[in-house]
Design a protein around this motif. Structure first.
Motif, PDB file in Angstrom:
ATOM      1  N   TYR A  11      -9.991 -21.554 -28.221  1.00 35.38           N
ATOM      2  CA  TYR A  11      -8.741 -21.026 -28.775  1.00 35.38           C
ATOM      3  C   TYR A  11      -7.606 -22.039 -28.617  1.00 35.38           C
ATOM      4  CZ  TYR A  11      -5.066 -17.585 -29.801  1.00 35.38           C
ATOM      5  OH  TYR A  11      -4.006 -16.908 -30.362  1.00 35.38           O
ATOM      6  N   ARG A  56     -10.636 -18.112 -39.988  1.00 37.10           N
ATOM      7  CA  ARG A  56     -10.912 -16.762 -39.494  1.00 37.10           C
ATOM      8  C   ARG A  56     -12.352 -16.354 -39.767  1.00 37.10           C
ATOM      9  NH1 ARG A  56      -7.294 -11.923 -41.736  1.00 37.10           N
ATOM     10  NH2 ARG A  56      -8.209 -12.758 -43.646  1.00 37.10           N
ATOM     11  N   MET A  60     -15.036 -15.685 -36.671  1.00 38.73           N
ATOM     12  CA  MET A  60     -14.941 -14.229 -36.665  1.00 38.73           C
ATOM     13  C   MET A  60     -15.365 -13.632 -35.323  1.00 38.73           C
ATOM     14  SD  MET A  60     -16.553 -11.477 -39.354  1.00 38.73           S
ATOM     15  CE  MET A  60     -15.714 -12.297 -40.704  1.00 38.73           C
ATOM     16  N   ASP A  63     -12.603 -13.941 -32.983  1.00 39.35           N
ATOM     17  CA  ASP A  63     -11.496 -13.084 -33.411  1.00 39.35           C
ATOM     18  C   ASP A  63     -11.738 -11.623 -33.047  1.00 39.35           C
ATOM     19  OD1 ASP A  63      -8.951 -12.976 -34.578  1.00 39.35           O
ATOM     20  OD2 ASP A  63      -9.751 -12.404 -36.525  1.00 39.35           O
ATOM     21  N   THR A  64     -12.997 -11.215 -33.024  1.00 38.38           N
ATOM     22  CA  THR A  64     -13.316  -9.806 -32.794  1.00 38.38           C
ATOM     23  C   THR A  64     -13.741  -9.493 -31.366  1.00 38.38           C
ATOM     24  OG1 THR A  64     -15.585 -10.186 -33.569  1.00 38.38           O
ATOM     25  CG2 THR A  64     -13.969  -9.422 -35.197  1.00 38.38           C
ATOM     26  N   ILE A  67     -10.612 -12.635 -28.465  1.00 37.60           N
ATOM     27  CA  ILE A  67      -9.162 -12.494 -28.661  1.00 37.60           C
ATOM     28  C   ILE A  67      -8.637 -11.122 -28.233  1.00 37.60           C
ATOM     29  CG2 ILE A  67      -7.393 -12.333 -30.474  1.00 37.60           C
ATOM     30  CD1 ILE A  67      -8.618 -14.835 -31.725  1.00 37.60           C
ATOM     31  N   PRO A  74      -4.285 -12.555 -32.832  1.00 40.77           N
ATOM     32  CA  PRO A  74      -5.374 -12.648 -33.819  1.00 40.77           C
ATOM     33  C   PRO A  74      -5.169 -13.840 -34.744  1.00 40.77           C
ATOM     34  CG  PRO A  74      -4.608 -10.387 -33.616  1.00 40.77           C
ATOM     35  CD  PRO A  74      -3.649 -11.227 -32.825  1.00 40.77           C
ATOM     36  N   LEU A  75      -6.271 -14.342 -35.291  1.00 39.74           N
ATOM     37  CA  LEU A  75      -6.223 -15.608 -36.019  1.00 39.74           C
ATOM     38  C   LEU A  75      -5.331 -15.560 -37.255  1.00 39.74           C
ATOM     39  CD1 LEU A  75      -9.917 -16.834 -35.694  1.00 39.74           C
ATOM     40  CD2 LEU A  75      -7.909 -17.454 -34.323  1.00 39.74           C
ATOM     41  N   HIS A  76      -5.346 -14.448 -37.980  1.00 37.90           N
ATOM     42  CA  HIS A  76      -4.487 -14.369 -39.171  1.00 37.90           C
ATOM     43  C   HIS A  76      -3.021 -14.493 -38.775  1.00 37.90           C
ATOM     44  CE1 HIS A  76      -2.944 -13.178 -43.073  1.00 37.90           C
ATOM     45  NE2 HIS A  76      -2.212 -12.252 -42.482  1.00 37.90           N
TER      46      HIS A  76
END
Length: 230
Positions: A11, A56, A60, A63-64, A67, A74-76
């Motif tokens: 990250y 993303r 994924m 991210d799920t 994070i 979150p990545l977005h």
């Protein structure tokens, strides 16, 4: 890497890599300030969005799983934040920049543009109304208030987020109508009584239409004693 407990490293390296890339983007955009600034800004913004979506998708699993557990952004949202921190340059006279400001996030649009816009507008209409109420006949004042409301809605329709519409019209209504209803009604030689006595139907209709846009505005018209114009 996440599965083997290297989520933090992955990250932080992602943040560092994207940040370094965006700093380069910022320099390339800055170089176009005297030329194709908006075109370059929009192109880079579009490229960044595509890259963020790709990152993303690739990450994924991080991210799920990592994070949410680590309380990271979150990545977005991370992509939006990093763009704002490293590239974002606010230019209030550039309509497409206002548009991408809202795309970055409603909070950015509100903080960086809308709040300032409404504050400056309030100051402008407060000063203008004070000046005009002293020197203009009631009919002319009402025409100007009507014109300003129309101009602001045109501005919203062409350049701003629709949610700004009610806010800016409320500013105009308060500063130009609500604050002066009693003065407009009772202004000597130019107020409501004068308009009634001289059959100024256009001005009367304009007053009615503007007053009804203010909460309880029409009640000010109904309490005028008949003896005032008989």
């Amino acid at each position: 890497m996440v599965f083997h407990k290297f989520g933090e490293k992955l990250y932080s390296r992602l943040v560092a890599t994207v940040t370094a890339h965006l700093k380069e983007i910022a320099r390339s955009i800055k170089a176009t300030l005297e030329g194709s600034f908006l075109e370059e800004m929009n192109r880079k913004w579009s490229d960044h969005n595509k890259a963020s979506d790709m990152i993303r998708d690739i990450m994924m699993y991080m991210d799920t799983t990592y994070i949410p557990d680590a309380g990271k952004t979150p990545l977005h949202q991370l992509g939006l934040n990093l763009w704002r921190e490293n590239v974002y340059v606010f230019k209030p006279d550039k309509d497409s920049t206002v548009e991408y400001t809202f795309e970055i996030g409603p909070s950015v649009y509100e903080q960086e543009f809308e709040t300032h816009f409404l504050q400056v507008s309030t100051e402008f209409y407060r000063a203008e109304s004070q000046k005009f109420i002293e020197c203009c006949a009631c009919g002319d004042y009402l025409k100007n208030a009507e014109k300003r409301l129309t101009e602001e809605m045109d501005r919203v329709n062409h350049y701003l987020d629709p949610g700004t519409g009610n806010k800016i019209t409320n500013v105009v209504k308060k500063e130009m109508i609500e604050n002066y209803m009693l003065i407009l009604i009772h202004k000597e030689n130019y107020g409501l009584v004068s308009m009634l006595c001289y059959d100024k139907y256009d001005d009367l209709g304009r007053m009615y239409n503007l007053f009804r846009r203010v909460t309880d505005g029409l009640s000010y018209l109904y309490i005028l004693p008949k003896s005032s114009y008989l």
